[in-house]
Design a protein around this motif. Sequence first.
Motif, PDB file in Angstrom:
ATOM      1  N   UNK A   1       0.811  -1.224   0.000  1.00 31.79           N
ATOM      2  CA  UNK A   1       0.000   0.000   0.000  1.00 31.79           C
ATOM      3  C   UNK A   1       0.845   1.274   0.000  1.00 31.79           C
ATOM      4  N   UNK A   2       2.170   1.136   0.061  1.00 32.85           N
ATOM      5  CA  UNK A   2       3.059   2.292   0.122  1.00 32.85           C
ATOM      6  C   UNK A   2       3.023   3.086  -1.186  1.00 32.85           C
ATOM      7  N   UNK A   3       2.839   4.403  -1.079  1.00 31.89           N
ATOM      8  CA  UNK A   3       2.864   5.276  -2.256  1.00 31.89           C
ATOM      9  C   UNK A   3       3.965   6.329  -2.140  1.00 31.89           C
ATOM     10  N   UNK A   4       4.647   6.378  -0.975  1.00 27.71           N
ATOM     11  CA  UNK A   4       5.670   7.397  -0.739  1.00 27.71           C
ATOM     12  C   UNK A   4       6.767   6.809   0.129  1.00 27.71           C
ATOM     13  N   UNK A   5       8.020   6.990  -0.261  1.00 25.91           N
ATOM     14  CA  UNK A   5       9.152   6.539   0.532  1.00 25.91           C
ATOM     15  C   UNK A   5       9.816   7.765   1.155  1.00 25.91           C
ATOM     16  N   UNK A   6      10.002   7.722   2.476  1.00 28.09           N
ATOM     17  CA  UNK A   6      10.518   8.872   3.204  1.00 28.09           C
ATOM     18  C   UNK A   6      11.857   8.522   3.847  1.00 28.09           C
ATOM     19  N   UNK A   7      12.842   9.371   3.629  1.00 28.70           N
ATOM     20  CA  UNK A   7      14.151   9.144   4.224  1.00 28.70           C
ATOM     21  C   UNK A   7      14.122   9.564   5.686  1.00 28.70           C
ATOM     22  N   UNK A   8      14.424   8.622   6.587  1.00 30.39           N
ATOM     23  CA  UNK A   8      14.405   8.860   8.021  1.00 30.39           C
ATOM     24  C   UNK A   8      15.806   8.767   8.603  1.00 30.39           C
ATOM     25  N   UNK A   9      15.960   9.256   9.826  1.00 29.52           N
ATOM     26  CA  UNK A   9      17.217   9.101  10.550  1.00 29.52           C
ATOM     27  C   UNK A   9      17.178   7.797  11.336  1.00 29.52           C
TER      28      UNK A   9
ATOM     29  N   UNK B   1      18.557   3.660  12.336  1.00 26.79           N
ATOM     30  CA  UNK B   1      18.915   2.395  11.697  1.00 26.79           C
ATOM     31  C   UNK B   1      17.821   1.841  10.791  1.00 26.79           C
ATOM     32  N   UNK B   2      16.673   2.496  10.736  1.00 28.62           N
ATOM     33  CA  UNK B   2      15.604   2.150   9.790  1.00 28.62           C
ATOM     34  C   UNK B   2      15.324   3.390   8.950  1.00 28.62           C
ATOM     35  N   UNK B   3      16.115   3.598   7.915  1.00 29.59           N
ATOM     36  CA  UNK B   3      16.098   4.886   7.207  1.00 29.59           C
ATOM     37  C   UNK B   3      14.996   5.091   6.185  1.00 29.59           C
ATOM     38  N   UNK B   4      14.143   4.090   5.977  1.00 29.54           N
ATOM     39  CA  UNK B   4      13.082   4.233   4.959  1.00 29.54           C
ATOM     40  C   UNK B   4      11.718   4.249   5.646  1.00 29.54           C
ATOM     41  N   UNK B   5      11.001   5.333   5.446  1.00 29.02           N
ATOM     42  CA  UNK B   5       9.643   5.426   5.955  1.00 29.02           C
ATOM     43  C   UNK B   5       8.651   5.057   4.869  1.00 29.02           C
ATOM     44  N   UNK B   6       7.710   4.191   5.173  1.00 28.94           N
ATOM     45  CA  UNK B   6       6.692   3.743   4.207  1.00 28.94           C
ATOM     46  C   UNK B   6       5.410   4.542   4.463  1.00 28.94           C
ATOM     47  N   UNK B   7       4.994   5.308   3.483  1.00 27.93           N
ATOM     48  CA  UNK B   7       3.803   6.162   3.664  1.00 27.93           C
ATOM     49  C   UNK B   7       2.707   5.747   2.696  1.00 27.93           C
ATOM     50  N   UNK B   8       1.479   5.846   3.178  1.00 26.01           N
ATOM     51  CA  UNK B   8       0.312   5.579   2.335  1.00 26.01           C
ATOM     52  C   UNK B   8      -0.585   6.816   2.367  1.00 26.01           C
ATOM     53  N   UNK B   9      -1.638   6.795   1.605  1.00 22.19           N
ATOM     54  CA  UNK B   9      -2.539   7.937   1.560  1.00 22.19           C
ATOM     55  C   UNK B   9      -3.256   8.089   2.906  1.00 22.19           C
ATOM     56  N   UNK B  10      -3.326   9.336   3.365  1.00 22.60           N
ATOM     57  CA  UNK B  10      -4.014   9.604   4.632  1.00 22.60           C
ATOM     58  C   UNK B  10      -5.512   9.460   4.441  1.00 22.60           C
ATOM     59  N   UNK B  11      -6.205   9.050   5.462  1.00 22.65           N
ATOM     60  CA  UNK B  11      -7.656   8.851   5.396  1.00 22.65           C
ATOM     61  C   UNK B  11      -8.358   9.813   6.321  1.00 22.65           C
TER      62      UNK B  11
END
Length: 220
Positions: A200-208, A210-220
């Motif tokens: 369901x991920x539509x956006x990848x976000x760079x985070x600080x 040891x888990x640098x990838x944020x998985x984002x989906x559409x807000x409801x």
Amino acid sequence: MSARVGPTARTALVAVAAVTVLAALLTGCRGPAGAPAGDARSAPGRAAGHGAPFLAVGACSSFGTVSSTEVPCAGERAAARVVARHDGAVTGGPPCPPTTDFVLRISAQRPAHDPGDEDGEDGEDGDGAIPQGYACMRNLEPPHPGDPGAGGGPRTIPGDCLYDSGRGQVRETACDGSGRRAPRYRITEATTSRRACPASTVLYVQLAGDRPVGCARRAR
């Protein structure tokens, strides 16, 4: 805080950001990526040589329009507590804890030499000097802009929401719609790679961290 949108997936390169002192802290606005919330300086006449570094973990600070000072945590001027403390510059340094509300930049300070004090026990570095560093702060009372979905704080973390800011970029906003812009995406989890994100991920976000990838989906 901004991000570029890729041709095949919306890719958010969301950097560390911070609220500005007091006014932005209350409104949830955010400053430039990597910017500290303000400066912290030792108060005039602050006693040295008592063993505790300036703004050590657990210490408290006041709020000021230009700079903050260390104050007793039980005092009426206490506004925030140090949850992490690092030497060096904010840029490139260790990230603050996820729910940090704001960051104080600590300028290097070296007092004038006192010829009458030669015991080497009169300061944070043994000579009264305070090294350059930064303190990660958590408000003693709400609001807490660093909480997930609150729309502020120096870290972008799971639970935070984003909106399109134009030209293929996104910025953080409050998930409850109380911000100036309505949320369009929400970070659901942090992973080590894009492949670990749910379908369901539509956006990848760079985070600080040891888990640098944020998985984002559409807000409801």
